[in-house]
Design a protein around this motif. Structure first.
Motif, PDB file in Angstrom:
ATOM      1  N   THR A  44       0.848  -1.205   0.000  1.00  0.00           N
ATOM      2  CA  THR A  44       0.000   0.000   0.000  1.00  0.00           C
ATOM      3  C   THR A  44       0.875   1.243   0.000  1.00  0.00           C
ATOM      4  N   TRP A  45       1.916   1.259   0.814  1.00  0.00           N
ATOM      5  CA  TRP A  45       2.840   2.397   0.878  1.00  0.00           C
ATOM      6  C   TRP A  45       3.494   2.602  -0.485  1.00  0.00           C
ATOM      7  N   SER A  46       3.969   1.515  -1.083  1.00  0.00           N
ATOM      8  CA  SER A  46       4.610   1.596  -2.405  1.00  0.00           C
ATOM      9  C   SER A  46       3.630   2.128  -3.446  1.00  0.00           C
ATOM     10  N   ARG A  47       2.412   1.618  -3.424  1.00  0.00           N
ATOM     11  CA  ARG A  47       1.384   2.079  -4.367  1.00  0.00           C
ATOM     12  C   ARG A  47       1.145   3.577  -4.202  1.00  0.00           C
ATOM     13  N   GLY A  48       1.045   4.040  -2.959  1.00  0.00           N
ATOM     14  CA  GLY A  48       0.824   5.461  -2.709  1.00  0.00           C
ATOM     15  C   GLY A  48       1.951   6.327  -3.246  1.00  0.00           C
ATOM     16  N   ILE A  49       3.185   5.869  -3.066  1.00  0.00           N
ATOM     17  CA  ILE A  49       4.341   6.615  -3.576  1.00  0.00           C
ATOM     18  C   ILE A  49       4.332   6.627  -5.105  1.00  0.00           C
ATOM     19  N   ILE A  50       4.159   5.469  -5.714  1.00  0.00           N
ATOM     20  CA  ILE A  50       4.207   5.361  -7.180  1.00  0.00           C
ATOM     21  C   ILE A  50       3.090   6.175  -7.822  1.00  0.00           C
ATOM     22  N   GLN A  51       1.887   6.087  -7.289  1.00  0.00           N
ATOM     23  CA  GLN A  51       0.785   6.877  -7.839  1.00  0.00           C
ATOM     24  C   GLN A  51       0.970   8.359  -7.531  1.00  0.00           C
ATOM     25  N   GLY A  52       1.541   8.680  -6.389  1.00  0.00           N
ATOM     26  CA  GLY A  52       1.826  10.070  -6.051  1.00  0.00           C
ATOM     27  C   GLY A  52       2.863  10.696  -6.969  1.00  0.00           C
ATOM     28  N   MET A  53       3.694   9.852  -7.580  1.00  0.00           N
ATOM     29  CA  MET A  53       4.700  10.334  -8.527  1.00  0.00           C
ATOM     30  C   MET A  53       4.127  10.477  -9.934  1.00  0.00           C
ATOM     31  N   GLY A  54       2.860  10.113 -10.105  1.00  0.00           N
ATOM     32  CA  GLY A  54       2.229  10.336 -11.397  1.00  0.00           C
ATOM     33  C   GLY A  54       1.750   9.110 -12.144  1.00  0.00           C
ATOM     34  N   HIS A  55       2.002   7.920 -11.628  1.00  0.00           N
ATOM     35  CA  HIS A  55       1.520   6.711 -12.307  1.00  0.00           C
ATOM     36  C   HIS A  55       0.010   6.625 -12.141  1.00  0.00           C
ATOM     37  N   GLU A  56      -0.699   6.508 -13.256  1.00  0.00           N
ATOM     38  CA  GLU A  56      -2.155   6.505 -13.200  1.00  0.00           C
ATOM     39  C   GLU A  56      -2.763   5.111 -13.253  1.00  0.00           C
ATOM     40  N   GLY A  57      -1.985   4.125 -13.595  1.00  0.00           N
ATOM     41  CA  GLY A  57      -2.512   2.766 -13.693  1.00  0.00           C
ATOM     42  C   GLY A  57      -2.480   2.036 -12.363  1.00  0.00           C
ATOM     43  N   ARG A  58      -2.759   0.771 -12.461  1.00  0.00           N
ATOM     44  CA  ARG A  58      -2.762  -0.106 -11.298  1.00  0.00           C
ATOM     45  C   ARG A  58      -1.319  -0.357 -10.832  1.00  0.00           C
ATOM     46  N   VAL A  59      -1.137  -0.441  -9.552  1.00  0.00           N
ATOM     47  CA  VAL A  59       0.151  -0.821  -8.977  1.00  0.00           C
ATOM     48  C   VAL A  59      -0.071  -2.172  -8.319  1.00  0.00           C
ATOM     49  N   LYS A  60       0.515  -3.196  -8.909  1.00  0.00           N
ATOM     50  CA  LYS A  60       0.311  -4.538  -8.372  1.00  0.00           C
ATOM     51  C   LYS A  60       1.532  -4.997  -7.597  1.00  0.00           C
ATOM     52  N   SER A  61       1.306  -5.916  -6.701  1.00  0.00           N
ATOM     53  CA  SER A  61       2.402  -6.468  -5.923  1.00  0.00           C
ATOM     54  C   SER A  61       3.240  -7.374  -6.812  1.00  0.00           C
ATOM     55  N   PRO A  62       4.556  -7.164  -6.840  1.00  0.00           N
ATOM     56  CA  PRO A  62       5.425  -8.010  -7.661  1.00  0.00           C
ATOM     57  C   PRO A  62       5.863  -9.292  -6.949  1.00  0.00           C
ATOM     58  N   THR A  63       4.976  -9.870  -6.158  1.00  0.00           N
ATOM     59  CA  THR A  63       5.319 -11.062  -5.376  1.00  0.00           C
ATOM     60  C   THR A  63       5.838 -12.194  -6.261  1.00  0.00           C
ATOM     61  N   TYR A  64       5.247 -12.387  -7.428  1.00  0.00           N
ATOM     62  CA  TYR A  64       5.663 -13.503  -8.286  1.00  0.00           C
ATOM     63  C   TYR A  64       6.680 -13.096  -9.345  1.00  0.00           C
ATOM     64  N   THR A  65       6.673 -11.834  -9.745  1.00  0.00           N
ATOM     65  CA  THR A  65       7.622 -11.373 -10.764  1.00  0.00           C
ATOM     66  C   THR A  65       8.914 -10.822 -10.140  1.00  0.00           C
ATOM     67  N   LEU A  66       8.923 -10.606  -8.866  1.00  0.00           N
ATOM     68  CA  LEU A  66      10.012 -10.028  -8.065  1.00  0.00           C
ATOM     69  C   LEU A  66      10.168  -8.526  -8.255  1.00  0.00           C
ATOM     70  N   VAL A  67       9.934  -8.007  -9.457  1.00  0.00           N
ATOM     71  CA  VAL A  67      10.072  -6.568  -9.679  1.00  0.00           C
ATOM     72  C   VAL A  67       9.060  -6.105 -10.718  1.00  0.00           C
ATOM     73  N   GLU A  68       8.485  -4.933 -10.466  1.00  0.00           N
ATOM     74  CA  GLU A  68       7.606  -4.265 -11.424  1.00  0.00           C
ATOM     75  C   GLU A  68       8.228  -2.912 -11.745  1.00  0.00           C
ATOM     76  N   PRO A  69       8.483  -2.658 -13.033  1.00  0.00           N
ATOM     77  CA  PRO A  69       9.042  -1.349 -13.415  1.00  0.00           C
ATOM     78  C   PRO A  69       7.931  -0.346 -13.726  1.00  0.00           C
ATOM     79  N   TYR A  70       8.183   0.902 -13.418  1.00  0.00           N
ATOM     80  CA  TYR A  70       7.262   1.998 -13.729  1.00  0.00           C
ATOM     81  C   TYR A  70       8.080   3.107 -14.376  1.00  0.00           C
ATOM     82  N   GLU A  71       7.787   3.392 -15.629  1.00  0.00           N
ATOM     83  CA  GLU A  71       8.472   4.463 -16.358  1.00  0.00           C
ATOM     84  C   GLU A  71       7.628   5.728 -16.218  1.00  0.00           C
ATOM     85  N   LEU A  72       8.053   6.630 -15.376  1.00  0.00           N
ATOM     86  CA  LEU A  72       7.323   7.867 -15.153  1.00  0.00           C
ATOM     87  C   LEU A  72       8.002   8.993 -15.917  1.00  0.00           C
TER      88      LEU A  72
END
Length: 153
Positions: A44-72
């Protein structure tokens, strides 16, 4: 300049509101380790930061992929969740060192699973239970981390 910042959130909305404001003051080139038991709000904290930086899409947990990239528009953000990591060497195989540059922000849940491979954190965020909400304690571990906490205070 303080090396610790503590905030209390009465609910998820309060945490997300803080993250939205905090994201606008984030500097580049930071590594943030997120600590806390299951369900304490690291994603939730990560989602809030990522969306606060301008990401408008869904922020999903990278539990299975280990990492999710966001190009802002201002920088790249990498959100790691190492909960299911069996061996830190797996990070070497995925080229983890390439993610940590001066123009990226790296948010890492369960960083202890990558011990010995991950770089040290600039800031450690500890999330714990507080009444019906959460307590967030941010601790600066580097000079860059101290500067960031100063911007958040």
């Amino acid at each position: 300049m303080s090396d610790t910042l503590t905030e209390h959130f009465i609910d998820e909305d309060a945490m997300l509101a803080w993250c939205d404001l905090g994201a606008k003051k984030l500097k580049s080139g930071l590594v943030i380790h997120l600590q806390g038991d299951l369900g304490m709000g690291k994603t939730t904290w990560s989602r809030g930061i990522i969306q606060g930086m301008g990401h408008e899409g869904r922020v999903k947990s990278p539990t299975y992929t280990l990492v999710e990239p966001y190009e802002l528009s201002t920088r790249k953000v990498y959100h790691f969740d190492l909960y299911r990591l069996a061996d830190p060497e797996e990070l070497e195989f995925m080229g983890v060192r390439d993610y940590f540059t001066d123009d990226t922000l790296c948010l890492i849940e369960w960083p202890e699973k990558g011990a010995g491979v991950l770089p040290e954190a600039d800031i450690e965020v500890q999330l714990t239970q507080w009444q019906d909400g959460r307590c967030m304690t941010c601790k600066a571990l580097t000079k860059k981390g101290e500067q960031q906490l100063g911007a958040w205070s």
